[in-house]
Design a protein around this motif. Sequence first.
Motif, PDB file in Angstrom:
ATOM      1  N   HIS A 119       0.878  -1.208  -0.021  1.00  0.00           N
ATOM      2  CA  HIS A 119      -0.001  -0.131   0.042  1.00  0.00           C
ATOM      3  C   HIS A 119       0.999   1.149   0.127  1.00  0.00           C
ATOM      4  O   HIS A 119       2.192   1.185   0.199  1.00  0.00           O
ATOM      5  CB  HIS A 119      -1.005   0.010   1.305  1.00  0.00           C
ATOM      6  N   GLU A 120       0.229   2.500  -0.251  1.00  0.00           N
ATOM      7  CA  GLU A 120       1.149   3.483  -0.520  1.00  0.00           C
ATOM      8  C   GLU A 120       1.111   4.265   0.670  1.00  0.00           C
ATOM      9  O   GLU A 120       2.123   5.278   1.028  1.00  0.00           O
ATOM     10  CB  GLU A 120       0.737   4.244  -1.749  1.00  0.00           C
ATOM     11  N   GLU A 121       0.162   4.727   1.582  1.00  0.00           N
ATOM     12  CA  GLU A 121      -0.118   5.117   2.952  1.00  0.00           C
ATOM     13  C   GLU A 121      -1.343   6.082   2.542  1.00  0.00           C
ATOM     14  O   GLU A 121      -1.784   6.761   1.737  1.00  0.00           O
ATOM     15  CB  GLU A 121       1.047   5.918   3.273  1.00  0.00           C
ATOM     16  N   GLY A 122      -2.156   6.017   3.889  1.00  0.00           N
ATOM     17  CA  GLY A 122      -3.599   6.645   3.764  1.00  0.00           C
ATOM     18  C   GLY A 122      -3.240   8.170   3.533  1.00  0.00           C
ATOM     19  O   GLY A 122      -2.373   8.738   3.895  1.00  0.00           O
ATOM     20  N   MET A 123      -4.131   8.930   2.569  1.00  0.00           N
ATOM     21  CA  MET A 123      -4.027  10.096   2.168  1.00  0.00           C
ATOM     22  C   MET A 123      -4.142  11.141   3.396  1.00  0.00           C
ATOM     23  O   MET A 123      -3.410  12.344   3.387  1.00  0.00           O
ATOM     24  CB  MET A 123      -4.965  10.604   1.123  1.00  0.00           C
ATOM     25  N   GLU A 124      -4.722  10.633   4.392  1.00  0.00           N
ATOM     26  CA  GLU A 124      -4.763  11.595   5.326  1.00  0.00           C
ATOM     27  C   GLU A 124      -3.389  11.810   6.252  1.00  0.00           C
ATOM     28  O   GLU A 124      -3.196  12.588   7.054  1.00  0.00           O
ATOM     29  CB  GLU A 124      -5.846  10.963   6.537  1.00  0.00           C
ATOM     30  N   THR A 145       8.462  -0.134  -5.896  1.00  0.00           N
ATOM     31  CA  THR A 145       8.141   1.050  -6.874  1.00  0.00           C
ATOM     32  C   THR A 145       6.831   0.913  -7.313  1.00  0.00           C
ATOM     33  O   THR A 145       6.622   2.151  -7.988  1.00  0.00           O
ATOM     34  CB  THR A 145       9.269   0.964  -7.839  1.00  0.00           C
ATOM     35  N   ALA A 146       5.995   0.046  -7.175  1.00  0.00           N
ATOM     36  CA  ALA A 146       4.600  -0.020  -7.557  1.00  0.00           C
ATOM     37  C   ALA A 146       4.015  -1.055  -6.782  1.00  0.00           C
ATOM     38  O   ALA A 146       4.654  -1.844  -5.925  1.00  0.00           O
ATOM     39  CB  ALA A 146       4.637  -0.575  -9.016  1.00  0.00           C
ATOM     40  N   LYS A 147       2.566  -1.242  -7.015  1.00  0.00           N
ATOM     41  CA  LYS A 147       2.016  -2.133  -6.077  1.00  0.00           C
ATOM     42  C   LYS A 147       1.905  -3.585  -6.726  1.00  0.00           C
ATOM     43  O   LYS A 147       0.995  -4.057  -7.296  1.00  0.00           O
ATOM     44  CB  LYS A 147       0.216  -1.865  -6.092  1.00  0.00           C
ATOM     45  N   ASP A 148       3.172  -4.159  -6.720  1.00  0.00           N
ATOM     46  CA  ASP A 148       3.556  -5.471  -7.485  1.00  0.00           C
ATOM     47  C   ASP A 148       4.678  -6.086  -6.543  1.00  0.00           C
ATOM     48  O   ASP A 148       5.924  -5.309  -6.645  1.00  0.00           O
ATOM     49  CB  ASP A 148       3.744  -5.087  -8.839  1.00  0.00           C
ATOM     50  N   GLU A 149       4.767  -6.950  -5.927  1.00  0.00           N
ATOM     51  CA  GLU A 149       5.919  -7.734  -5.454  1.00  0.00           C
ATOM     52  C   GLU A 149       7.294  -7.602  -6.022  1.00  0.00           C
ATOM     53  O   GLU A 149       8.173  -7.928  -5.646  1.00  0.00           O
ATOM     54  CB  GLU A 149       5.430  -9.276  -4.929  1.00  0.00           C
ATOM     55  N   LYS A 170       1.365   9.654  -2.870  1.00  0.00           N
ATOM     56  CA  LYS A 170       0.476   8.993  -3.746  1.00  0.00           C
ATOM     57  C   LYS A 170       0.994   8.183  -4.964  1.00  0.00           C
ATOM     58  O   LYS A 170       1.900   9.148  -5.599  1.00  0.00           O
ATOM     59  CB  LYS A 170      -0.653   9.798  -4.091  1.00  0.00           C
ATOM     60  N   GLY A 171       1.124   6.738  -5.116  1.00  0.00           N
ATOM     61  CA  GLY A 171       1.746   6.501  -6.027  1.00  0.00           C
ATOM     62  C   GLY A 171       3.250   6.180  -6.057  1.00  0.00           C
ATOM     63  O   GLY A 171       3.930   5.887  -6.987  1.00  0.00           O
ATOM     64  N   VAL A 172       3.887   6.641  -4.878  1.00  0.00           N
ATOM     65  CA  VAL A 172       5.269   6.268  -4.892  1.00  0.00           C
ATOM     66  C   VAL A 172       5.675   5.478  -3.727  1.00  0.00           C
ATOM     67  O   VAL A 172       6.407   4.747  -3.800  1.00  0.00           O
ATOM     68  CB  VAL A 172       5.868   7.823  -4.650  1.00  0.00           C
ATOM     69  N   THR A 173       5.290   5.919  -2.314  1.00  0.00           N
ATOM     70  CA  THR A 173       5.706   5.068  -1.204  1.00  0.00           C
ATOM     71  C   THR A 173       5.027   3.815  -0.982  1.00  0.00           C
ATOM     72  O   THR A 173       4.451   3.349   0.109  1.00  0.00           O
ATOM     73  CB  THR A 173       5.652   6.005   0.076  1.00  0.00           C
ATOM     74  N   TRP A 174       5.229   2.694  -1.951  1.00  0.00           N
ATOM     75  CA  TRP A 174       4.481   1.486  -1.755  1.00  0.00           C
ATOM     76  C   TRP A 174       5.546   0.682  -0.775  1.00  0.00           C
ATOM     77  O   TRP A 174       6.801   0.595  -0.882  1.00  0.00           O
ATOM     78  CB  TRP A 174       4.479   0.789  -3.030  1.00  0.00           C
ATOM     79  N   HIS A 175       4.675   0.224   0.268  1.00  0.00           N
ATOM     80  CA  HIS A 175       5.546  -0.705   1.101  1.00  0.00           C
ATOM     81  C   HIS A 175       4.407  -1.735   1.653  1.00  0.00           C
ATOM     82  O   HIS A 175       3.316  -1.604   1.594  1.00  0.00           O
ATOM     83  CB  HIS A 175       6.077   0.094   2.252  1.00  0.00           C
ATOM     84  N   SER A 176       4.901  -2.641   2.392  1.00  0.00           N
ATOM     85  CA  SER A 176       4.253  -3.630   3.010  1.00  0.00           C
ATOM     86  C   SER A 176       4.972  -4.361   4.264  1.00  0.00           C
ATOM     87  O   SER A 176       6.212  -3.927   4.335  1.00  0.00           O
ATOM     88  CB  SER A 176       4.157  -4.838   2.337  1.00  0.00           C
ATOM     89  N   TYR A 177       4.308  -5.115   4.991  1.00  0.00           N
ATOM     90  CA  TYR A 177       4.858  -5.521   6.265  1.00  0.00           C
ATOM     91  C   TYR A 177       3.984  -6.848   6.657  1.00  0.00           C
ATOM     92  O   TYR A 177       2.984  -6.989   6.326  1.00  0.00           O
ATOM     93  CB  TYR A 177       4.955  -4.477   7.573  1.00  0.00           C
ATOM     94  N   GLU A 178       4.824  -7.460   7.494  1.00  0.00           N
ATOM     95  CA  GLU A 178       4.218  -8.911   7.927  1.00  0.00           C
ATOM     96  C   GLU A 178       5.251  -9.406   9.158  1.00  0.00           C
ATOM     97  O   GLU A 178       6.089  -8.887   9.415  1.00  0.00           O
ATOM     98  CB  GLU A 178       4.444  -9.913   6.767  1.00  0.00           C
ATOM     99  N   SER A 179       4.776 -10.437   9.724  1.00  0.00           N
ATOM    100  CA  SER A 179       5.474 -11.305  10.754  1.00  0.00           C
ATOM    101  C   SER A 179       6.086 -12.434  10.178  1.00  0.00           C
ATOM    102  O   SER A 179       5.282 -13.409   9.688  1.00  0.00           O
ATOM    103  CB  SER A 179       4.834 -11.207  12.035  1.00  0.00           C
TER     104      SER A 179
END
Length: 202
Positions: A119-124, A145-149, A170-179
């Motif tokens: 996800h890129e992060e909520g707009m708020e 760099t995109a919404k793609d692993e 928006k459209g830039v800071t794509w990231h994910s996390y998990e345990s």
Amino acid sequence: MAGTYYTNKVLDAPIIKSPWQHQIIDDSLPYDVFARLQSQCEQFLNLDTQGNLKFIFPHEFKDYGIDLYDDVHSIGTQILEKAENLTRDLYENPRWYGGLTVYAHISITPPLPYKFDIHEEGMEKIWSSVTYVAPIRNVGTKMYTAKDEKTFVSEAEWKPNSTFVFCGQKGVTWHSYESSESTNRITLNYFLMSDRRGKRFI
């Protein structure tokens, strides 16, 4: 105070530009504060969250025997007071809103197969920080760099008392996390965000 220590550490940390602007801050909380935080959060490592993400908010700390409300509040206060320094003075074209508030919580991420997908992060949100608490080893924050692993570039590696910071775009800071472990993943999170929906923590 913990707040001044924390914000000074962030303000002194260099901006890493790849794959997008972010910071990684080691020893981001005073040693004594982090030691208490880590010790008091160990109770959450095996907490049954029914496979869902769970938040512990500052007003709930006493319910769990956590005595860090004042320290967490001190940090949040400094984040709000130094909002422009943390964003506009460091980052290129950060979001900005006329009214701001700070949202804070301890986040408990359950083990795989749960995953907070790309996800890129909520707009708020204009500024986000995640401090790694427990366990000792786990997965940090993966950046793309995109919404793609397939576009994975790097990871803000997991290290207790290190903090990952960025300003969502928006459209830039794509990231994910998990345990990746058999236990939960515990972090302390702060978000500087619009107060359009009202005040959060501060």
